[in-house]
Structure formats: structure tokens, C-alpha cells
Design an enzyme around this catalytic site. Structure first.
Site, PDB file in Angstrom:
ATOM      1  N   GLY A  83      -5.811  -8.324   1.190  1.00  0.00           N
ATOM      2  CA  GLY A  83      -4.298  -8.597   1.511  1.00  0.00           C
ATOM      3  C   GLY A  83      -3.710  -9.908   1.529  1.00  0.00           C
ATOM      4  O   GLY A  83      -2.754 -10.084   0.734  1.00  0.00           O
ATOM      5  N   GLY A 136     -11.899  -5.219   2.199  1.00  0.00           N
ATOM      6  CA  GLY A 136     -13.203  -4.993   2.248  1.00  0.00           C
ATOM      7  C   GLY A 136     -13.889  -3.894   1.334  1.00  0.00           C
ATOM      8  O   GLY A 136     -15.210  -3.984   0.782  1.00  0.00           O
ATOM      9  N   ARG A 165       0.721  -1.233   0.040  1.00  0.00           N
ATOM     10  CA  ARG A 165       0.022   0.104   0.059  1.00  0.00           C
ATOM     11  C   ARG A 165       0.803   1.376   0.054  1.00  0.00           C
ATOM     12  O   ARG A 165       0.665   2.210  -0.396  1.00  0.00           O
ATOM     13  CB  ARG A 165      -0.919   0.002   1.123  1.00  0.00           C
ATOM     14  CG  ARG A 165      -2.282  -0.903   0.962  1.00  0.00           C
ATOM     15  CD  ARG A 165      -3.023  -1.068   2.222  1.00  0.00           C
ATOM     16  NE  ARG A 165      -4.540  -1.504   1.882  1.00  0.00           N
ATOM     17  CZ  ARG A 165      -5.431  -1.721   2.872  1.00  0.00           C
ATOM     18  NH1 ARG A 165      -5.095  -1.630   3.820  1.00  0.00           N
ATOM     19  NH2 ARG A 165      -6.517  -2.328   2.224  1.00  0.00           N
ATOM     20  N   LYS A 207     -14.595 -15.538   6.743  1.00  0.00           N
ATOM     21  CA  LYS A 207     -16.274 -15.450   6.936  1.00  0.00           C
ATOM     22  C   LYS A 207     -17.084 -15.025   5.900  1.00  0.00           C
ATOM     23  O   LYS A 207     -17.070 -14.477   5.069  1.00  0.00           O
ATOM     24  CB  LYS A 207     -15.955 -13.945   7.991  1.00  0.00           C
ATOM     25  CG  LYS A 207     -15.730 -14.102   9.324  1.00  0.00           C
ATOM     26  CD  LYS A 207     -15.566 -12.853  10.086  1.00  0.00           C
ATOM     27  CE  LYS A 207     -16.991 -12.363  10.768  1.00  0.00           C
ATOM     28  NZ  LYS A 207     -17.024 -10.949  11.176  1.00  0.00           N
TER      29      LYS A 207
HETATM   30  C1  3PG Z   1      -8.675  -2.064   5.378  1.00  0.00           C
HETATM   31  O1  3PG Z   1      -7.505  -2.710   5.508  1.00  0.00           O
HETATM   32  O2  3PG Z   1      -9.719  -2.953   5.157  1.00  0.00           O
HETATM   33  C2  3PG Z   1      -8.626  -0.732   5.230  1.00  0.00           C
HETATM   34  O3  3PG Z   1      -7.595   0.029   5.445  1.00  0.00           O
HETATM   35  C3  3PG Z   1      -9.795  -0.167   6.195  1.00  0.00           C
HETATM   36  O4  3PG Z   1      -9.466  -0.591   7.549  1.00  0.00           O
HETATM   37  P1  3PG Z   1     -10.679  -0.797   8.400  1.00  0.00           P
HETATM   38  O5  3PG Z   1     -11.429  -2.213   8.076  1.00  0.00           O
HETATM   39  O6  3PG Z   1     -10.157  -1.131   9.746  1.00  0.00           O
HETATM   40  O7  3PG Z   1     -11.544   0.140   8.406  1.00  0.00           O
HETATM   41 MG    MG Z   2     -10.965  -4.130   6.781  1.00  0.00          MG
END
Ligand code: 3PG
Ligand code: MG
Length: 410
Positions: free
Chosen positions: A367, A390, A36, A215
Site C-alpha cells: 500500500g 504481504g 482496491r 520491519k
Molecule cells: C492486507 O492488507 O495485507 C490484506 O488485506 C490482508 O490483511 P491482513 O494482513 O490483516 O490479513
Molecule cells: Mg497485511
């Protein structure tokens, strides 16, 4: 189409840039995956070259108010890494608001860059708008925090695709407050919207989606909306066991979510053949490197967990991927960090690379899947590796992103 950093003049202006520098850090605060950070470079380089005074901001992790948060969730190591990658100093500002922050921002010359400390050290950053609507104190705190941030910039840039599904203060309230000033996207967001938007809007067929991860509840929405668009959805990872257990299979100690069984049954019925579940599994008593394993088909023994998809499932999934023209993948198929439970995930990574080589469009997000692609040495053989986890799923689900809607259109 959103305005981008190329649509604004930044020379001599203070450019407030929201990035997603939420990178994994080990117990000594070393960055274990700097993808990132690297993905943020094109926009930062552009702003430096154009003489902007760049103020970078981001969150990392989810600090919970524990005493060691200040060290554990500091962005200081990221400022250092950014400096190394850019070959110039990135001043680290140990707070994100207050007098010292204002002074640091004011001290920037044209082409200078600084990075503010983790935005999530301020509770107001993550206050949800829905909660702020019902609670005047929360609204006031969120607005006050966002105003302080907004005052730092003459121009607002969102280059934080991975966080675009959040209504965090820095993502949404800040650009709302900065109405009247230029509010644009950076190259990273532009690229994500192009690749993901295009894959969704005009997928070359057959269009296949591979979903894994733990999940199923996170992925119900995306499965439902992709069912209309995809020719096949291949499901692996622990989430597959919720579908299988919901259908009556004995899944032993495998991780399942009984709450979603009814929904899983409904989806399965609706999807018919298009939803493809694994037909065999690699199971073991514990998740340990080199653990004794067996391949099961009908059921998982009562004291074992399913930890990867088995060879027949790999072959079946490969067959589908090998004829697809668009493939989107999010989430590992097994516990790929721990061999031998990495075979399914690595096989899918390879199938994706083969698909790219014969002209298919391949997109990987999340990731873990991106790490698996790297582990297999295939990162440059994928059409697009998304920085979103997400966020990518919610994008595919067709959910609106308020943080992008608020920005200027071309
Ligand atoms: C992620 O890694 O999904 C984003 O950086 C958002 O982080 P969060 O899910 O803690 O809001
Ligand atoms: Mg996240």
C-alpha cells in the site's frame, strides 16, 4: 492455470465473490485510498453483464472486539463507493451470516449486487487452520461459519489477491466446502498471477528488487529466496538499520530489530555485493514536517533517527535501477508521508517510471509504495501495481497459497 470467471456460466446463479476491500479509512470512515475498490470492478462488471446474482464479501482492518469496532470497521462506506463507481446500487447487508443475510441474497435478481458486512466481525473468519487442528471447538466454529457463507453461493470466485496468503474461513474453508461447485478466480487475481508469476519465472535481466518498509523480519524470507534470482537487492527504509546495526554501525535512535541481527548478518554474508545497503542517511530528532535534518554517513547521532536514505544512496540506487530490465519494489525507503523524509522514496518512484519508459518491466506492491507512486503522479507509468502487500511478498518468496490451490484448474 486456474479457471476464471470466463469459464463459468453465471446467469441466474448466486455468485459468492471474496474480494480484498481492505482499504484505509480515516477517523470519519472516509476511504483514503480506493485502489482496491477500483481494482475489483472488472470482475463485478463482468458478473453484472452476464446476469449473475453477485454476493460480495471482504474484510477490512483487524477488528479486536472494541465497542466502536462496528462503526470503525464497517464496510458500509465501501458499498457506497462501489455503487458510485459502478453507477448502480450495491445493496449493503449489515451482517455476513444469519437469516437477514440469507434473505438479502435470495432477493437478488439477475445482474444485482450486494456487499456483506466485514467478515472479521466473526472471530471464526481468522481462526488459523493450525489452531483449529488442535482445538475441536475452534474447528467446529470455523466450519459452521464457512458453511453458512458457502450456502449463499452456487459459484465461488476468489478475486482477493491481497488476502491469498491467509487461511481465513472465506478464503479457504468456504471453497473447500463448495467442492463440486465451480470455484474460480476473478480478473484481478488472474492479472496478479500473470504479472508476478511471469516476473519471477522469466525475469528479463538484470533483475533488481527494491525493498523498504519498517520491519526486516517481514522480509527475511523474501530476501533469502530472491537472492538466487536477483542481480541486486536494494534495501532502504527502517529495515536497513537492522542490517547496519547488526554489522556494528551506530544507528542512534533508529528503529532496529535486535532479534534478527544474527539472521541479517548471515544474509549479508551470503549475499555479498548483491545486497546493497544505503551509505548515507537523512536523520532528525523527531518525525515532523520540515524538521531540522542532517545527512550522516558513518553513524547516526545518539539522539537522532535515520528517516530517509541520503543523496549518495539515492544516486547509487538510481544507477542500479537505470540499467535493470525487471524491477520489483515493495516498501518505502523513508518516512515518505512526512517531507522532507520523502526524497528517497520519490526518487525511486521516478527511477521506476524512467525504467518503464525505456521498456523495462516495473512492478510495485504494498500500500505505501503504491501511495508514493500516486503522490509522484506516476501510477500510469508503472507496468503493474499489485494490490498485494504481504501477499505479494509471500508470492515472491515462493510460498504456496492454499486459497488458490483449492480452486479449479483449467
Ligand atoms: C492486507 O492488507 O495485507 C490484506 O488485506 C490482508 O490483511 P491482513 O494482513 O490483516 O490479513
Ligand atoms: Mg497485511
Amino acid at each position: 492455470m486456474k479457471k476464471t470467471v470466463e469459464d463459468v456460466t453465471v446467469r441466474g446463479k448466486r455468485v459468492l465473490v471474496r474480494l480484498d476491500l481492505n482499504v484505509p479509512l480515516d477517523s470519519q470512515q472516509r476511504i483514503t485510498d480506493d485502489r482496491r475498490v477500483v481494482a475489483a470492478l472488472p470482475t463485478i462488471r463482468h458478473l453484472i453483464e452476464e446476469g449473475g446474482r453477485t454476493i460480495l464479501m471482504s474484510h477490512v482492518g483487524r477488528p479486536k472486539g472494541e465497542p466502536d469496532d462496528a462503526v470503525k470497521f464497517s464496510l458500509a462506506p465501501v458499498a457506497k463507493r462501489l455503487g458510485e463507481l459502478l453507477g448502480r446500487e450495491v445493496a449493503f447487508v449489515p451482517d455476513c451470516i444469519g437469516d437477514a443475510t440469507r434473505a438479502a441474497a435470495a432477493a437478488l435478481g439477475d445482474g444485482d449486487v450486494c456487499l456483506l458486512e466485514n467478515l472479521r466481525f466473526q472471530d471464526a473468519e481468522t481462526t488459523k487452520d493450525k489452531d483449529a487442528k488442535e482445538n475441536a471447538r475452534l474447528r467446529k466454529e470455523k466450519d459452521a461459519f464457512a458453511s453458512e457463507l458457502a450456502d449463499l453461493g452456487d459459484v465461488y470466485v476468489n478475486d482477493a489477491f491481497g488476502t491469498c496468503h491467509r487461511d481465513n474461513a472465506s478464503m479457504l474453508t468456504v471453497p473447500q466446502i463448495m467442492s463440486g461447485k465451480p470455484r474460480v478466480v476473478g480478473y484481478l487475481v488472474q492479472r496478479e498471477l500473470e504479472f508476478l508469476g511471469d516476473a519471477l519465472a522469466n525475469p528479463k535481466k538484470p533483475f533488481v528488487c527494491v525493498l523498504g518498509g519498517a520491519k526486516v523480519s517481514d522480509k527475511i524470507g523474501v530476501i533469502r529466496s530472491l537472492l538466487d534470482k536477483c542481480d541486486a537487492i536494494l534495501v532502504g527504509g527502517a529495515m536497513a538499520f537492522s542490517f547496519l546495526a547488526a554489522g556494528g554501525m551506530d544507528t542512534g535512535m533508529s528503529r532496529v530489530e535486535p532479534d534478527v541481527f544474527p539472521t541479517a548478518r548471515g544474509l549479508k554474508r551470503e549475499a555479498g555485493d548483491r545486497l546493497k545497503l544505503p551509505v548515507d542517511f537523512v536523520s532528525a530528532v523527531e518525525i515532523e514536517e520540515g524538521a531540522e535534518t542532517q545527512v550522516c554517513t558513518e553513524e547516526i547521532p545518539y539522539d537522532e533517527m535515520g528517516l530517509d536514505i541520503g543523496p549518495q544512496s539515492i544516486a547509487a540506487f538510481e544507477q542500479v535501477i537505470d540499467t535493470a530490465k525487471t524491477i520489483i519494489w515493495n516498501g518505502p525507503l523513508g518516512v515518505f508521508e512526512t517531507p522532507p523524509f520523502d526524497a528517497g522514496t520519490l526518487a525511486i518512484a521516478q527511477a521506476m517510471a524512467r525504467a518503464t519508459a525505456r521498456g523495462a518491466t516495473t512492478i510495485v506492491g504494498g500500500g505505501d509504495s503504491a501511495v508514493a507512486i500516486d503522490k509522484a503522479g506516476l501510477a500510469d507509468r508503472i507496468t503493474h501495481i499489485s494490490t498485494g502487500g504481504g501477499a505479494m511478498l509471500e508470492f515472491l518468496e515462493g510460498k504456496p497459497f492454499a486459497a488458490l490451490d483449492v480452486l479449479d484448474d483449467r
